[in-house]
Enzyme design. Structure first.
Site, PDB file in Angstrom:
ATOM      1  N   ARG A   1      14.804  -5.065   8.613  1.00  0.00           N
ATOM      2  CA  ARG A   1      13.452  -5.212   8.049  1.00  0.00           C
ATOM      3  C   ARG A   1      12.467  -4.320   8.806  1.00  0.00           C
ATOM      4  O   ARG A   1      11.558  -3.739   8.234  1.00  0.00           O
ATOM      5  CB  ARG A   1      13.000  -6.678   8.075  1.00  0.00           C
ATOM      6  CG  ARG A   1      11.528  -6.838   7.704  1.00  0.00           C
ATOM      7  CD  ARG A   1      11.131  -8.222   7.199  1.00  0.00           C
ATOM      8  NE  ARG A   1      11.661  -9.361   7.892  1.00  0.00           N
ATOM      9  CZ  ARG A   1      11.337  -9.711   9.161  1.00  0.00           C
ATOM     10  NH1 ARG A   1      10.491  -8.986   9.874  1.00  0.00           N
ATOM     11  NH2 ARG A   1      11.891 -10.780   9.689  1.00  0.00           N
TER      12      ARG A   1
ATOM     13  N   TYR B   1      -3.262   4.131 -13.589  1.00  0.00           N
ATOM     14  CA  TYR B   1      -1.962   3.589 -14.012  1.00  0.00           C
ATOM     15  C   TYR B   1      -2.089   2.065 -14.102  1.00  0.00           C
ATOM     16  O   TYR B   1      -2.573   1.439 -13.166  1.00  0.00           O
ATOM     17  CB  TYR B   1      -0.878   4.012 -13.017  1.00  0.00           C
ATOM     18  CG  TYR B   1       0.406   3.240 -13.156  1.00  0.00           C
ATOM     19  CD1 TYR B   1       1.207   3.396 -14.290  1.00  0.00           C
ATOM     20  CD2 TYR B   1       0.817   2.341 -12.187  1.00  0.00           C
ATOM     21  CE1 TYR B   1       2.376   2.661 -14.436  1.00  0.00           C
ATOM     22  CE2 TYR B   1       1.981   1.616 -12.325  1.00  0.00           C
ATOM     23  CZ  TYR B   1       2.756   1.778 -13.453  1.00  0.00           C
ATOM     24  OH  TYR B   1       3.907   1.049 -13.587  1.00  0.00           O
TER      25      TYR B   1
ATOM     26  N   ASP C   1      -2.784   9.034  -5.588  1.00  0.00           N
ATOM     27  CA  ASP C   1      -1.483   8.698  -6.162  1.00  0.00           C
ATOM     28  C   ASP C   1      -0.907  10.018  -6.671  1.00  0.00           C
ATOM     29  O   ASP C   1      -1.357  10.568  -7.672  1.00  0.00           O
ATOM     30  CB  ASP C   1      -1.672   7.688  -7.299  1.00  0.00           C
ATOM     31  CG  ASP C   1      -0.351   7.288  -7.963  1.00  0.00           C
ATOM     32  OD1 ASP C   1       0.633   8.042  -7.824  1.00  0.00           O
ATOM     33  OD2 ASP C   1      -0.312   6.246  -8.643  1.00  0.00           O
TER      34      ASP C   1
ATOM     35  N   LYS D   1      10.087   7.699  -9.575  1.00  0.00           N
ATOM     36  CA  LYS D   1       9.939   8.746 -10.580  1.00  0.00           C
ATOM     37  C   LYS D   1      10.629  10.043 -10.139  1.00  0.00           C
ATOM     38  O   LYS D   1      11.835  10.108 -10.140  1.00  0.00           O
ATOM     39  CB  LYS D   1       8.464   8.934 -10.910  1.00  0.00           C
ATOM     40  CG  LYS D   1       7.697   7.602 -11.097  1.00  0.00           C
ATOM     41  CD  LYS D   1       8.135   6.817 -12.326  1.00  0.00           C
ATOM     42  CE  LYS D   1       7.615   5.377 -12.369  1.00  0.00           C
ATOM     43  NZ  LYS D   1       6.171   5.234 -12.245  1.00  0.00           N
TER      44      LYS D   1
HETATM   45  C1  LIG Z   1       5.286   4.210 -11.918  1.00  0.00           C
HETATM   46  C2  LIG Z   1       4.003   4.479 -11.279  1.00  0.00           C
HETATM   47  C3  LIG Z   1       3.494   3.613 -10.286  1.00  0.00           C
HETATM   48  C4  LIG Z   1       4.168   2.306  -9.882  1.00  0.00           C
HETATM   49  O1  LIG Z   1       5.401   2.495  -9.297  1.00  0.00           O
HETATM   50  P1  LIG Z   1       6.638   1.464  -9.408  1.00  0.00           P
HETATM   51  O2  LIG Z   1       7.703   2.177  -8.648  1.00  0.00           O
HETATM   52  O3  LIG Z   1       6.923   1.274 -10.864  1.00  0.00           O
HETATM   53  O4  LIG Z   1       6.208   0.186  -8.761  1.00  0.00           O
HETATM   54  C5  LIG Z   1       2.293   3.964  -9.689  1.00  0.00           C
HETATM   55  N1  LIG Z   1       1.613   5.053 -10.058  1.00  0.00           N
HETATM   56  C6  LIG Z   1       2.067   5.895 -11.019  1.00  0.00           C
HETATM   57  C7  LIG Z   1       1.264   7.106 -11.376  1.00  0.00           C
HETATM   58  C8  LIG Z   1       3.268   5.640 -11.658  1.00  0.00           C
HETATM   59  O5  LIG Z   1       3.698   6.466 -12.629  1.00  0.00           O
END
Ligand SMILES: *Cc1c(COP(=O)(O)O)cnc(C)c1O
Length: 370
Positions: free
Chosen positions: A45, A97, A169, A194
C-alpha cells in the site's frame, strides 16, 4: 532525452537480467536478521516496484519531479481535492469531464469544498468567479467532448498572481502533445486508463507535480494511507504500454487530422471539433501548446440527435462504447451517456481514433453518413 527514449528507459525493472519488466505482486517485504528492511519497500500500500517505476516514467515524460499513481483517474482527482481544505474554493470548466464534476459535487461539496464552474477558455470568466478562498484552478485542454482550448500559460499566470495553483487534466493531450509544466501548470492529472494504458484494459490514474512540496505530500498520503494507489498488475501493464505511446499518439493524431479534414467538408456534418483545424476557435492557442493535435475529435451531425443516432447505428469498424485512447476506434453519443443534466449538443458524436488505417476509418464514417 526525448519522450520515446524516456518512456523506455526512465525506470527499468529487471530481475535475473530480464529485459522485460517483472510484476512484483508481493504485498509485504522482508527484514533481515538485524530487523532492517532488505529493500526500500515495506508493504505494497505504501509503495511497490511497479508503481514506483511507472511514477518515475510519467514524471520524466511530463518534466515533473514527483508523481503518485492511483487506482483510477477519479481517484487521482480525489487526491487533489482532498489535498485542499474544507472551505477552499475551486474554479473548474463548465464543460469539465462529467466524472470529475461528480467527484467534486458528490464527494467534496458535502465535505465543504466550494466550486464555480466557468468557461475557462475565457480568462475574464475565471477572474469574475475569483473569491478570496480560491486555491485551485482546474483546467482540461482540450475539453471533453467539445475540444475547447484553454490557454495554459495565461491561466497559470492568473492563478499564480492570486496565490492559487493551476491543475491541468492532460488525459486527452498526453505529454506527447502537451506538457503543461512548460506553460506554468503546477499539477498534471491523467486518467492513465486512456492513452497511457492504450489498450482499454487497465483502469488507473496519476498525479504529477512540478515541485515536491507539502501539497504533494497530502496527495501522497491519500495514496499510501487512503489506500487508493495503483496495483502492481496495472502498473506493469502501464509500463509496458507507455513504451509505444508516442508512436500510437503520433499515428492517432495523424488519422484524426485526416478524418477531421474530410468530415469538415461533408454536407451532412454541421461541425467538426478538432483543434488542428484552422477553423477551430482555439487553433492558434492549441498551436502554441499542443503538437500534434491529438487523436480525439467530435462531430456534430446535421439534422440533430435523430440523425446522429442513425449514423452511429450504422458504423461497422468503430465500436459504440465509452472511453478513449485505446488501439481500437470508438464512437459515442455523449448526450445519452451524460443523461438529462448534459450540456453537450444532442447531435454530437465523440470519436476516439484508434490504430486502424485512416482510409478504412473514413470509409466507415462515410458509409454511415450515406
Ligand atoms: C476518463 C477521464 C477521467 C477519469 O478517469 P477514470 O480513469 O475513468 O477514473 C478524467 N478526465 C478525463 C479527461 C477523462 O477522459
Amino acid at each position: 532525452m526525448q519522450p520515446e527514449t524516456l518512456a523506455l528507459h526512465a525506470a527499468e525493472l529487471s530481475v535475473y537480467g530480464s529485459v522485460a519488466s517483472p510484476i512484483v505482486l508481493s504485498t509485504t517485504y522482508e527484514r533481515d536478521a538485524d530487523n532492517q528492511l532488505v529493500s526500500e519497500y515495506f508493504y505494497s500500500r505504501t509503495g511497490h516496484p511497479n508503481r514506483q517505476a511507472f511514477e518515475q516514467i510519467v514524471s520524466a515524460l511530463e518534466g515533473g519531479t514527483v508523481a503518485a499513481a492511483f487506482a483510477s483517474g477519479n481517484a487521482a482527482t480525489q487526491a487533489v481535492m482532498h489535498a485542499l481544505a474544507p472551505g477552499d474554493h475551486v474554479i473548474a470548466p463548465v464543460d469539465i469531464y462529467f466524472g470529475t464534476r461528480a467527484v467534486i459535487e458528490s464527494l467534496y461539496t458535502r465535505w465543504g469544498l466550494q466550486v464555480s464552474f466557468v468557461d475557462t477558455t475565457d480568462l475574464d470568466a475565471i477572474k469574475a468567479a475569483w473569491q478570496p478562498t480560491t486555491k485551485l484552478v482546474w483546467i482540461e485542454t482540450p475539453s471533453n467532448p467539445r475540444l475547447r482550448i484553454t490557454d495554459i500559460a495565461a491561466a497559470a499566470e492568473l492563478a499564480h498572481a492570486r496565490g492559487a495553483l493551476l491543475a491541468a487534466d492532460n488525459t486527452w493531450a498526453t505529454p506527447i502533445c502537451t506538457r503543461p509544466f512548460e506553460h506554468g501548470a503546477d499539477i498534471v492529472m491523467h486518467s492513465t486508463t486512456k492513452y497511457f494504458g492504450g489498450h482499454s484494459d487497465t483502469l488507473s490514474g496519476l498525479i504529477v507535480m512540478r515541485d515536491s512540496n507539502e501539497f504533494f505530500e497530502r496527495i501522497r498520503t491519500m495514496q499510501t494511507i487512503g489506500g487508493t494507489g495503483a496495483a502492481p498488475f496495472d502498473c506493469w501493464l502501464l509500463q509496458r504500454s507507455v513504451a509505444t505511446m508516442a508512436v500510437r499518439v503520433e499515428r492517432q493524431s495523424q488519422s484524426a487530422a485526416q478524418l477531421a479534414e474530410a468530415l469538415s467538408q461533408h454536407t451532412r456534418i454541421a461541425n467538426v471539433n478538432y483543434p488542428g483545424l484552422a477553423s477551430h476557435a482555439g487553433h492558434a492557442i492549441a498551436a502554441r501548446q499542443m503538437r500534434p493535435f491529438g487523436g480525439m475529435l467530435s462531430i456534430e451531425v446535421a439534422g440533430g440527435a435523430e440523425e446522429a443516432l442513425r449514423m452511429i447505428g450504422k458504423v461497422q469498424l468503430f465500436k459504440r462504447a465509452t472511453s478513449l485512447g485505446g488501439v481500437e476506434s470508438l464512437i459515442e453519443h455523449r448526450a445519452s451517456v451524460e443523461g438529462p443534466q448534459s450540456k453537450t449538443p444532442p447531435n454530437l458524436l465523440r470519436v476516439s481514433v484508434g490504430l486502424e488505417h485512416a482510409d478504412d476509418l473514413l470509409a466507415d464514417l462515410l458509409q454511415a453518413l450515406d
